[in-house]
Scaffold this motif. Structure first.
Motif, mmCIF file in Angstrom:
data_model
loop_
_atom_site.group_PDB
_atom_site.id
_atom_site.type_symbol
_atom_site.label_atom_id
_atom_site.label_comp_id
_atom_site.label_asym_id
_atom_site.label_seq_id
_atom_site.Cartn_x
_atom_site.Cartn_y
_atom_site.Cartn_z
ATOM 1 N N ALA A 108 56.113 90.628 22.636
ATOM 2 C CA ALA A 108 54.794 91.062 23.103
ATOM 3 C C ALA A 108 54.894 91.735 24.467
ATOM 4 C CB ALA A 108 53.846 89.867 23.169
ATOM 5 N N SER A 153 46.982 81.583 28.439
ATOM 6 C CA SER A 153 47.998 81.892 27.429
ATOM 7 C C SER A 153 48.732 83.155 27.844
ATOM 8 C CB SER A 153 47.350 82.104 26.053
ATOM 9 O OG SER A 153 46.582 83.304 26.048
ATOM 10 N N GLU A 184 49.253 85.650 25.910
ATOM 11 C CA GLU A 184 48.495 86.783 25.369
ATOM 12 C C GLU A 184 47.428 87.231 26.362
ATOM 13 O OE1 GLU A 184 49.411 84.218 21.613
ATOM 14 O OE2 GLU A 184 48.887 83.889 23.720
ATOM 15 N N ASP A 185 46.723 86.252 26.963
ATOM 16 C CA ASP A 185 45.703 86.592 27.956
ATOM 17 C C ASP A 185 46.334 87.291 29.156
ATOM 18 O OD1 ASP A 185 43.806 85.424 26.343
ATOM 19 O OD2 ASP A 185 43.661 83.563 27.506
ATOM 20 N N ASP A 188 47.420 90.913 28.251
ATOM 21 C CA ASP A 188 46.241 91.755 28.039
ATOM 22 C C ASP A 188 45.564 92.096 29.365
ATOM 23 O OD1 ASP A 188 44.133 92.970 26.269
ATOM 24 O OD2 ASP A 188 42.892 91.422 27.230
#
Length: 430
Positions: free
Chosen positions: A136, A101, A103-104, A107
């Motif tokens: 993000a 993803s 987000e992964d 991060d």
């Protein structure tokens, strides 16, 4: 175009093409190749979207790597984690940098040392996901290159613009037609007054691929573009009329004032417009028209623009991008060709050329010019140097806001039987 489609539909050919374009190239006159001085390294690219079956994702990767200034390092290539990781070998992304993803990816990459983490994120997903990914990435401090239209609606675009403004990141929008050398030639000719006062702009984007209900066959590109939950309030006008409108703004610098628009859905049962035309009043008194179609038989990717000034007029067409016609009453018509060494070629146009005249340059090269201009700013940011983030040669977040405002006002005007509505926006740039 047939060969291009073959490459973009074949995972094997995609991988070969990507590796080939990311190797060291020698174009002779193109002096910014492969160094990113003073960084003296390639910029590391993290892709969101672009998995198997994607068209625009592959274009982004090839364009970013074309000048050997970037390399695809990491990716979250699909909303499906398994498909995302399965697509990674097509881009030569190592297993440990293939994420399930975005987000992964953000991060994990944020936790890597400066000399390993990605430098920028390219967003190549359907419209409705652009905002969340871009916001993000910006908040995580990564530079962004986002496909257009920038967001799902105007409110998201304005929120994103504020976030970019409050950060120091570089944000580029892939209005790729602004990257053609002769588009930049026209921009500089108009700015210098060579055409006189600009009085009329006629910009068109005509296609025919959605003449039938292609979306009913689960064709990926048609499915999301005709779905209001994924494409937004406009179909054809959101997808391609935004390019035509942006092209007129980019070339002329004229500021819009009002708009009147008719949108139409000709294919029965389709949920979004597949044809439309808009009339624009500019603040200097000029008139403009934007016509877009995806249901015109036999038309492929016909972007064209004509601009009339008091001293002369010009005409450019994307399907023949290496020629531009300039006319003045009482004089022979002039055909400008893409020639980096010609005395009439403007500095911006010459800088956008990679090959000598007579060797055609096209879609990938124009796309790469948007990336190259953004890369210059990214390198300046990395070195702590001064950065211009408003009046940039590449389309930026403010152009994205303008595009979303254009879509919103077109839809609202059409609902009101082509009522004249404002098209001024505080973020409109010259």
């Amino acid at each position: 175009m047939h060969i291009l489609k073959q490459i973009l539909r074949s995972p094997k050919l995609q991988s070969i093409a990507s590796r080939a374009f990311c190797t060291t190239l020698n174009y002779g006159s193109y002096d910014k190749m492969g160094i990113n001085a003073p960084l003296n390294r390639k910029l590391r690219m993290g892709m969101v979207g672009g998995g198997q079956g994607s068209f625009i994702g592959r274009v982004h990767s090839i364009a970013a790597c074309l000048d050997n200034r970037a390399v695809v390092t990491a990716g979250a290539l699909s909303s499906n984690p398994e498909r995302s990781k399965a697509s990674a070998p097509d881009y030569a992304i190592s297993e440990d940098r293939a994420y399930g993803s975005y987000e992964d990816m953000l991060d994990a990459e944020s936790k890597l040392p400066d000399d390993q983490r990605i430098d920028f994120v390219s967003i190549t997903t359907p419209n409705h996901t652009h905002f969340e990914v871009a916001l993000a990435a910006v908040e995580a401090g990564f530079n962004v290159v986002c496909d257009k239209p920038m967001t799902f609606d105007l409110a998201q675009a304005e929120t994103l613009a504020k976030a970019v403004e409050q950060s120091d990141v570089i944000f580029a929008l892939s209005h790729n037609y602004t990257g053609y050398p002769l588009v930049r030639q026209a921009r500089e000719m108009i700015a210098s007054g060579e055409l006189g006062e600009i009085q009329a702009i006629r910009s068109n984007y005509i296609q025919g691929w959605l003449r039938t209900r292609l979306e009913d066959s689960d064709q990926k590109q048609a499915a999301w573009r005709t779905d209001p939950t994924k494409s937004g309030a406009a179909g054809c006008f959101g997808d391609i009329a935004t390019h035509a409108y942006n092209l007129g703004r980019y070339m002329t610098g004229l500021l819009p004032d009002q708009i009147s628009c008719h949108l139409k859905t000709f294919e029965p049962g389709r949920k979004l417009d597949d044809y439309g035309t808009a009339v624009i009043r500019y603040q200097n008194g000029a008139l403009g028209t934007v016509t877009a179609s995806q249901i015109s038989h036999g038309r492929e990717n016909d972007v064209s623009i004509e601009i009339d000034g008091t001293k002369g007029a010009l005409q450019w067409r994307q399907e023949n991008p290496n020629e531009m016609i300039v006319r003045a009453n009482g004089q022979p018509h002039k055909i400008y060709t893409r020639d980096p060494n010609a005395p009439h070629t403007t500095p911006g146009a010459a800088a956008a050329c990679r090959l000598p005249s007579g060797h055609p340059e096209g879609f990938f090269e124009a796309f790469a010019n948007v990336y190259a201009s953004a890369f210059d700013a990214m390198v300046a940011r990395a070195e702590g140097g001064p950065i211009e983030r408003v009046n940039t040669i590449y389309p930026n977040v403010n152009d994205g806001v303008e595009g979303m405002y254009f879509i919103q006002q077109c839809v609202e005007s059409s609902k009101q039987d082509a009522a004249w509505l404002p098209l001024k926006h505080e973020r409109a740039r010259r």
